[in-house]
Design an enzyme around this catalytic site. Structure first.
Site, mmCIF file in Angstrom:
data_model
loop_
_atom_site.group_PDB
_atom_site.id
_atom_site.type_symbol
_atom_site.label_atom_id
_atom_site.label_comp_id
_atom_site.label_asym_id
_atom_site.label_seq_id
_atom_site.Cartn_x
_atom_site.Cartn_y
_atom_site.Cartn_z
ATOM 1 N N LEU A 157 0.840 -1.197 0.000
ATOM 2 C CA LEU A 157 0.000 0.000 0.000
ATOM 3 C C LEU A 157 0.876 1.248 0.000
ATOM 4 O O LEU A 157 1.920 1.289 0.666
ATOM 5 C CB LEU A 157 -0.899 0.020 1.234
ATOM 6 C CG LEU A 157 -1.890 -1.146 1.376
ATOM 7 C CD1 LEU A 157 -2.673 -0.997 2.669
ATOM 8 C CD2 LEU A 157 -2.820 -1.220 0.184
ATOM 9 N N GLU A 158 0.443 2.261 -0.731
ATOM 10 C CA GLU A 158 1.189 3.511 -0.802
ATOM 11 C C GLU A 158 0.232 4.688 -0.651
ATOM 12 O O GLU A 158 -0.983 4.555 -0.791
ATOM 13 C CB GLU A 158 1.954 3.613 -2.121
ATOM 14 C CG GLU A 158 3.004 2.522 -2.306
ATOM 15 C CD GLU A 158 3.802 2.669 -3.598
ATOM 16 O OE1 GLU A 158 3.765 3.744 -4.206
ATOM 17 O OE2 GLU A 158 4.447 1.689 -3.998
ATOM 18 N N GLN A 159 0.815 5.849 -0.335
ATOM 19 C CA GLN A 159 0.095 7.113 -0.265
ATOM 20 C C GLN A 159 -1.119 6.994 0.657
ATOM 21 O O GLN A 159 -1.038 6.451 1.741
ATOM 22 C CB GLN A 159 -0.264 7.571 -1.681
ATOM 23 C CG GLN A 159 0.948 7.717 -2.593
ATOM 24 C CD GLN A 159 0.600 7.986 -4.030
ATOM 25 O OE1 GLN A 159 -0.423 8.568 -4.355
ATOM 26 N NE2 GLN A 159 1.477 7.569 -4.933
ATOM 27 N N ALA A 161 -3.732 5.179 0.668
ATOM 28 C CA ALA A 161 -4.274 3.854 0.958
ATOM 29 C C ALA A 161 -3.689 3.250 2.228
ATOM 30 O O ALA A 161 -4.309 2.361 2.837
ATOM 31 C CB ALA A 161 -4.038 2.915 -0.223
ATOM 32 N N GLN A 224 10.887 0.107 0.650
ATOM 33 C CA GLN A 224 11.303 0.788 -0.573
ATOM 34 C C GLN A 224 12.257 1.925 -0.193
ATOM 35 O O GLN A 224 11.819 2.941 0.341
ATOM 36 C CB GLN A 224 10.088 1.366 -1.304
ATOM 37 C CG GLN A 224 9.032 0.351 -1.649
ATOM 38 C CD GLN A 224 7.808 0.984 -2.275
ATOM 39 O OE1 GLN A 224 7.911 1.956 -3.032
ATOM 40 N NE2 GLN A 224 6.647 0.452 -1.957
#
Length: 605
Positions: A157-159, A161, A224
């Site tokens: 999940l990114e940002q 979300a 990341q």
């Protein structure tokens, strides 16, 4: 059998002891990785534009290099919000595989001892789960595993979300159900995560609920360490008094070592992930991410070897992505799977791959140097060769850095060994100059007919030039203290490099004292009461008596739109901005007296 499949069966025998297989009731295999991992993400779509204009092609699972022993299929997501909010997976038909061929290729990788996981999320994921969705999400994951033969799930999940709706509790709860479901059958359903590393900071830790919720359930974490160029870690051990080491730090091995060391030990403001569960995530090449590509693999080898020597070896290396490793640059040249060539043998054999005969140059990262400084082109730079040893003295540097002129300057480093093999690398050196700072120009309210000196308490400093108050400050505008009204003064200062700072200041001339008058230490103030103190208007946030404005959180200073120099007596709250030694810092939380360069609660803005 294609070439890579044949290669897989031979090379995996070297590290197949690091995986285990459990046979499900329907004959399906769940493959678990117990040893080191090389993780690569696989695109469930065709073609992709790179950050440098390159292209990532369609790739069949059967063509993935066998040294990737964990392949993450990207992505499980919500394809159409109108069709429901539980994420799922659909094979993209443009790849050219039927459902049955796709399942067969997953089974082929499983037969080679390799795990194929389903990655949940991605940058464009519209995932918003709510309390009560746990069972539905768990059921859908189990359905996909039983349908396709996936071996686990990677949370990517990114940002927005990451913390949307109840994702931070629903997703861990559902995955615990899934893991327990397969544990009851004697299988290990792998659970991993790929957080962007700033979300592992204690102050920003949106991923920490996932780690806590899956403690004892997750297998490893592959953060990341890319696309976050200015974010990093404050390292007291670097420099005379500590240094901010961002992801785009000039010496990449310094960032790699200290960020990993911080996370595996839970220090320097980061949450803890044990070393045996930490996988270092980097892009496959410059097209795969906006920043973070490690141009010299020796920076990875050196850093991970240092961690191993201190008794804390990492679990492996991750990349975004397999497709980019097999892609092309903007000129159509193949990247030729250089990532897996550089890191596959290292991960699985814990030794760097054989050299190609060329010498290597270390310490060539893009660099910055202050205006007017003395720049040493060879500081931290070295060259080595497998046959010739140290070739640092043979490095030839072309290009010049004019530190008396702000700008970017390319330098080309070249070295040739005794076999006439030449290595050439380019670095960009940016000569920067920090804009000067004008201090003491707060908006002010004064009484009519009072004395007012526009330069009283005003000073100017510059990171390079020091105190420039006497020679550089110019003031335009007038204040008529005999007439009630608002007056604007404009202050301007220019440093030796020609950098100019301009700030406006509003002086209000009134015939009565502002708000509740000048602050009185004996007076009682309630929420909303205003006082004037040291020329600044303050508003009480709650009941107070005796709390001096500017030193207590109960008083909120009037925002004059300017960023002021840090003061050891001033209180600061979340997102307040200050300047200190020519740099701008943002407060993470309430503080007083904490020097910005000491790290928390301050971060470079």
């Amino acid at each position: 059998m294609n070439r890579k499949t044949a290669l897989a069966l031979s090379i995996l025998s070297a590290f197949s002891l690091g995986s285990s297989q459990a046979i499900a009731s329907d004959g399906q295999q769940l493959v678990d990785q117990d040893g080191n991992v090389l993780v690569g993400y696989w695109h469930n779509w065709c073609e992709g534009d790179g950050y440098k204009g390159g292209n990532a092609p369609c790739v069949e699972l059967a063509d993935v290099d066998p040294q990737y022993n964990v392949v993450n299929v990207s992505f499980m997501k919500v394809y159409d919000t109108a069709a429901g909010h539980i994420p799922t997976f659909h094979l993209d038909p443009d790849i050219g595989l039927s459902e049955e061929e796709f399942k067969a290729q997953i089974a082929e990788l499983n037969a080679q001892g390799r795990s194929v996981q389903l990655a949940l999320g991605g940058a464009d994921a519209h995932i918003e789960l709510h309390s009560g969705d746990e069972q539905a999400l768990a059921d859908e994951i189990i359905r996909l595993v039983d349908t396709y033969g996936f071996d686990g799930l990677d949370i990517d999940l990114e940002q927005a979300a990451i913390s949307a709706a109840d994702n931070q509790t629903v997703i861990p709860a559902a995955l615990r159900q899934v893991k327990d479901h397969y544990r009851d059958q004697g299988h290990n359903f792998m659970i991993t995560m790929a957080p962007e590393f700033p979300y592992l900071q204690l102050a920003r830790g949106d991923y920490i609920p996932y780690l806590n919720g899956l403690d004892g359930y997750y297998d490893f974490i592959n953060p990341q360490f890319y696309n976050q160029a200015g974010d990093g870690v404050w390292v007291p051990e670097v420099g005379d008094s500590g240094t901010w080491v961002p992801q785009n730090y000039k010496d990449q091995d310094v960032f790699i070592y200290y960020i990993a060391d911080s996370i595996i030990n839970g220090t320097r403001g980061y949450t803890k992930i044990p070393h045996e569960k930490l996988v270092f995530g980097i892009p496959a090449n410059p097209d795969a991410a906006g920043s973070g590509f490690v141009s010299n693999p020796n920076d990875i080898y050196k850093s991970l070897d240092s961690l191993r020597e201190q008794g804390q070896p990492l679990r492996g290396i991750m990349t975004w992505s397999i497709n980019w490793d097999m892609g092309t640059n903007s000129g159509g040249q193949q990247y030729d799977e250089q990532f897996v060539k550089d890191y596959g043998p290292y991960v699985h054999g814990q030794t760097p791959p054989p050299t190609d005969g060329k010498p290597s140059i270390s310490g060539i990262g893009d660099d910055r140097t202050p205006f007017g400084s003395s720049y040493d082109k060879m500081a931290g730079v070295s060259a080595t060769d497998a046959e010739d040893g140290d070739l640092t003295g043979d490095i030839v540097v072309s290009g010049e850095v004019n530190t008396n002129r702000v700008g970017a300057y390319p330098l080309t480093y070249s070295v040739t060994d005794s076999d006439s093999n030449t290595t050439e690398e380019v670095r960009q050196v940016t000569v920067y100059n920090t804009a000067p700072v004008i201090n003491g120009i707060n908006n002010e309210t004064i009484l009519v007919n009072s004395d007012f000196d526009p330069m009283e308490g005003v000073s100017a400093t510059d990171a390079e030039d020091g105190d420039i108050s006497n020679s550089a400050i110019q003031v335009s505008g007038q204040v008529n203290t005999e007439i009630v009204g608002q007056y604007t003064l404009t202050y301007q200062v220019t440093d030796a490099a020609g950098e100019t700072t301009t700030n406006d200041r509003i002086i209000t001339v009134t015939d009565e004292e502002t708000g509740s008058g000048t602050w009185d230490p004996e007076a009682i103030y309630n929420t909303g009461d205003q006082v004037l103190y040291n020329g600044v208007n303050y508003t009480a946030q709650w009941w107070t008596q005796g709390d001096e404005p500017g030193t207590s959180a109960v008083w909120q200073a009037e925002d004059d739109g300017q960023i002021h120099e840090w003061s050891s007596t001033q209180t600061y709250t979340t997102d307040d901005l200050v300047t200190y030694h020519g740099q701008t810092y943002r407060a993470k939380w309430w503080s007083q007296g904490n020097v910005p360069t000491d790290g928390d609660p301050w971060t470079l803005n």
